[in-house]
Motif scaffolding. Structure first.
Motif, mmCIF file in Angstrom:
data_model
loop_
_atom_site.group_PDB
_atom_site.id
_atom_site.type_symbol
_atom_site.label_atom_id
_atom_site.label_comp_id
_atom_site.label_asym_id
_atom_site.label_seq_id
_atom_site.Cartn_x
_atom_site.Cartn_y
_atom_site.Cartn_z
ATOM 1 N N PRO A 289 -0.535 62.402 -1.474
ATOM 2 C CA PRO A 289 -1.710 62.288 -0.605
ATOM 3 C C PRO A 289 -1.374 62.098 0.868
ATOM 4 O O PRO A 289 -2.072 62.607 1.724
ATOM 5 C CB PRO A 289 -2.447 61.069 -1.159
ATOM 6 N N ALA A 290 -0.318 61.375 1.194
ATOM 7 C CA ALA A 290 -0.006 61.143 2.604
ATOM 8 C C ALA A 290 1.495 61.177 2.827
ATOM 9 O O ALA A 290 2.153 60.152 2.760
ATOM 10 C CB ALA A 290 -0.582 59.806 3.041
ATOM 11 N N THR B 188 3.895 58.687 5.391
ATOM 12 C CA THR B 188 3.304 57.434 5.851
ATOM 13 C C THR B 188 3.895 56.271 5.082
ATOM 14 O O THR B 188 4.518 56.434 4.043
ATOM 15 C CB THR B 188 1.783 57.397 5.679
ATOM 16 N N GLN B 189 3.659 55.117 5.616
ATOM 17 C CA GLN B 189 4.239 53.921 5.037
ATOM 18 C C GLN B 189 3.210 52.819 5.196
ATOM 19 O O GLN B 189 2.477 52.775 6.179
ATOM 20 C CB GLN B 189 5.484 53.600 5.847
ATOM 21 N N SER B 190 3.154 51.942 4.225
ATOM 22 C CA SER B 190 2.244 50.828 4.390
ATOM 23 C C SER B 190 3.071 49.585 4.648
ATOM 24 O O SER B 190 4.232 49.527 4.260
ATOM 25 C CB SER B 190 1.377 50.669 3.144
ATOM 26 N N THR C 130 -5.313 52.557 -2.030
ATOM 27 C CA THR C 130 -5.087 53.878 -1.426
ATOM 28 C C THR C 130 -3.624 54.179 -1.114
ATOM 29 O O THR C 130 -3.271 55.325 -0.947
ATOM 30 C CB THR C 130 -5.899 54.012 -0.129
ATOM 31 N N VAL C 131 -2.789 53.158 -1.018
ATOM 32 C CA VAL C 131 -1.394 53.422 -0.668
ATOM 33 C C VAL C 131 -0.472 53.447 -1.886
ATOM 34 O O VAL C 131 0.707 53.698 -1.765
ATOM 35 C CB VAL C 131 -0.835 52.393 0.341
ATOM 36 N N PRO D 20 0.401 45.007 0.654
ATOM 37 C CA PRO D 20 -0.323 44.190 1.638
ATOM 38 C C PRO D 20 -1.699 44.757 1.973
ATOM 39 O O PRO D 20 -2.654 43.994 2.130
ATOM 40 C CB PRO D 20 0.590 44.230 2.865
ATOM 41 N N LEU D 21 -1.806 46.082 2.042
ATOM 42 C CA LEU D 21 -3.113 46.672 2.358
ATOM 43 C C LEU D 21 -4.111 46.371 1.247
ATOM 44 O O LEU D 21 -5.279 46.065 1.501
ATOM 45 C CB LEU D 21 -2.992 48.189 2.564
ATOM 46 N N ARG E 196 -4.058 43.797 -0.636
ATOM 47 C CA ARG E 196 -4.440 42.393 -0.514
ATOM 48 C C ARG E 196 -5.493 42.216 0.585
ATOM 49 O O ARG E 196 -6.469 41.506 0.412
ATOM 50 C CB ARG E 196 -3.203 41.541 -0.217
ATOM 51 N N ILE F 129 -7.666 44.383 1.538
ATOM 52 C CA ILE F 129 -8.956 44.913 1.078
ATOM 53 C C ILE F 129 -9.574 43.981 0.034
ATOM 54 O O ILE F 129 -10.782 43.773 0.014
ATOM 55 C CB ILE F 129 -8.801 46.361 0.550
ATOM 56 N N VAL G 22 -16.231 53.489 0.414
ATOM 57 C CA VAL G 22 -16.341 54.955 0.464
ATOM 58 C C VAL G 22 -16.514 55.427 1.909
ATOM 59 O O VAL G 22 -15.949 56.444 2.308
ATOM 60 C CB VAL G 22 -17.507 55.447 -0.431
ATOM 61 N N ARG H 108 -15.190 54.280 4.477
ATOM 62 C CA ARG H 108 -13.918 54.230 5.199
ATOM 63 C C ARG H 108 -12.822 55.071 4.577
ATOM 64 O O ARG H 108 -11.994 55.648 5.279
ATOM 65 C CB ARG H 108 -13.456 52.766 5.300
ATOM 66 N N TYR H 109 -12.799 55.124 3.257
ATOM 67 C CA TYR H 109 -11.687 55.805 2.593
ATOM 68 C C TYR H 109 -12.103 57.042 1.782
ATOM 69 O O TYR H 109 -11.246 57.706 1.216
ATOM 70 C CB TYR H 109 -10.933 54.823 1.692
ATOM 71 N N GLY H 110 -13.392 57.326 1.738
ATOM 72 C CA GLY H 110 -13.837 58.506 0.999
ATOM 73 C C GLY H 110 -13.952 58.248 -0.497
ATOM 74 O O GLY H 110 -13.601 57.175 -0.985
ATOM 75 N N PRO I 269 -13.288 60.226 5.831
ATOM 76 C CA PRO I 269 -14.725 60.441 6.011
ATOM 77 C C PRO I 269 -15.177 60.017 7.408
ATOM 78 O O PRO I 269 -16.316 60.238 7.777
ATOM 79 C CB PRO I 269 -15.346 59.551 4.932
ATOM 80 N N TRP J 27 7.821 47.729 11.508
ATOM 81 C CA TRP J 27 8.361 47.849 10.160
ATOM 82 C C TRP J 27 8.312 49.296 9.647
ATOM 83 O O TRP J 27 8.770 49.588 8.555
ATOM 84 C CB TRP J 27 7.551 46.971 9.201
ATOM 85 N N ILE K 150 -8.899 48.289 8.226
ATOM 86 C CA ILE K 150 -9.753 48.667 7.101
ATOM 87 C C ILE K 150 -10.976 49.421 7.623
ATOM 88 O O ILE K 150 -11.381 50.439 7.071
ATOM 89 C CB ILE K 150 -10.177 47.431 6.276
ATOM 90 N N ALA L 124 1.046 53.905 8.005
ATOM 91 C CA ALA L 124 1.464 54.185 9.371
ATOM 92 C C ALA L 124 2.585 55.222 9.291
ATOM 93 O O ALA L 124 3.357 55.202 8.332
ATOM 94 C CB ALA L 124 1.970 52.911 10.041
#
Lengths: 173, 179
Positions: free
Chosen positions: A32-33, A36-38, A87-88, A100-101, A103, A105, A127, A129-131, B34, B73, B131, B138
């Motif tokens: 999906p991405a 990227t890194q979270s 999502t990550v 962490p993301l 957590r 949310i 939805v 924000r993230y679809g 979205p 990071w 959020i 990132a």
């Protein structure tokens, strides 16, 4: 007749398995991405920051205890985070994830529950924000008709097929 | 004999169906946010060099700007950094750094080491604004026009090709804004 039918079924089953075996490696490549890194995610090339090291400790108990006001609220929280996707992560719900993301949310979901928002509002918040991607249970829409109606179509198809075979066998008797 | 051809037909049909659906998986990824086409969420965050100063997304209204999500990071942020520096020099619009879930000292050290390409930074330690922005990894780069509408979102590091695409979109937004 009685000998040919199972063989026919076996051949069809085998081709289904083969088709999936061929296509799954291609599908599995879609990410999906890419790139990227979270925060807190392990990355071999980068030096771990103090923050990452600090978070390793929290891996032991992934889900922080939260001060729920009632059992109902606890159950709603459990249900909501269970059907919202992290999502990550690769196929983890918010309730299971140590990211962490996720957590962040979860805390957001918790504070919305405390504010007295409804499940519907909380799901909509996500939805927006993230679809639709965040929902494990996809909404019924024009592009998901086949997804929701598919099993019913297969069932009907199977019943018709079964009736056909039964009829034929009866005639053969 | 015809009956023996049915499994083959099922097999071919399935392969065709699955191959057709592969490109749509690619498209789903393209429209993953979205928020594109909607107003940028309003939030106020402290600066990085100046933690005492609070900035809001509304402050940038009236001109297009770039919002780049980064963290010390984040390894991919180093990879894309040369292009972010170029954006800072050549895009002609403010380049806002969104420092996500970072430690202040680490972030400042990172900037010392790799160079501070950004016009200004907004620091989101708790990740709540992230959020609202629908950030899930990132680096991410948002393009926001003079009316405050999110026009584009790129997920992942910026490379040569992405850079050219971003510059083209920014030019378009500048024309619209009349700057």
């Amino acid at each position: 007749m009685s000998h040919r039918l199972p063989q026919f079924a076996r051949a069809t089953g085998a081709s289904l398995v083969l088709a999936f075996a061929l296509i799954i490696p291609v599908w599995a490549q879609s990410d999906p991405a890419p790139g990227t890194q979270s925060p807190g995610q392990q990355q071999p090339d980068s030096a771990a920051s103090p923050m990452q090291r600090g978070q390793m400790g929290s891996m032991v108990s992934p889900i922080e205890p939260l001060p729920f006001r009632s059992d109902l609220e606890r159950q709603r929280f459990k249900a909501l985070t269970g059907e919202l996707r992290c999502t990550v992560c690769q196929n983890e719900s918010l309730s299971e994830s140590t990211a962490p993301l996720a957590r962040d949310i979860r805390m957001e979901v918790f504070s919305m529950l405390q504010e007295g928002r409804s499940d519907f509002e909380i799901r909509n918040f996500m939805v927006d924000r993230y679809g639709d991607f965040v929902l494990y249970r996809p909404p019924l829409a024009s592009h998901t008709i086949l997804l929701w109606g598919g099993p019913l179509l297969l069932l009907i198809g199977g019943l018709i097929g079964a009736l056909f075979v039964i009829k034929k066998r009866r005639q053969a008797l | 004999m015809i009956k023996m051809l049915v499994p083959l037909g099922v097999f071919v049909g399935l392969v065709v169906l699955l191959l057709i659906s592969l490109p749509t998986a690619e498209q789903r990824r393209q429209v993953s946010s979205p928020l594109v086409g909607r107003e940028v969420p309003t939030f106020s965050l402290p600066g990085l060099h100046d933690p005492g100063v609070s900035r809001s997304t509304v402050d940038f209204r009236g001109q297009p700007f770039i919002l780049n999500v980064w963290g010390s990071w984040c390894f991919s942020c180093r990879v894309e950094h040369p292009y972010i520096e170029r954006l800072g020099r050549e895009a002609g619009v403010p380049l806002v750094g969104f420092n996500w879930r970072d430690e202040r000292e680490d972030a400042l050290e990172w900037l010392d080491q790799f160079g501070d390409a950004w016009t200004v930074h907004m620091v989101d330690v708790e990740g709540r604004a992230a959020i609202d922005l629908g950030v899930y990894g990132a680096p991410e780069t948002f393009l926001i026009d003079h009316r405050g509408i999110i026009r584009h979102k790129h997920i992942g590091p910026v490379d040569e090709e992405i850079y050219a695409d971003l510059i083209e979109r920014i030019e378009q937004m500048r024309v619209e804004a009349g700057t």
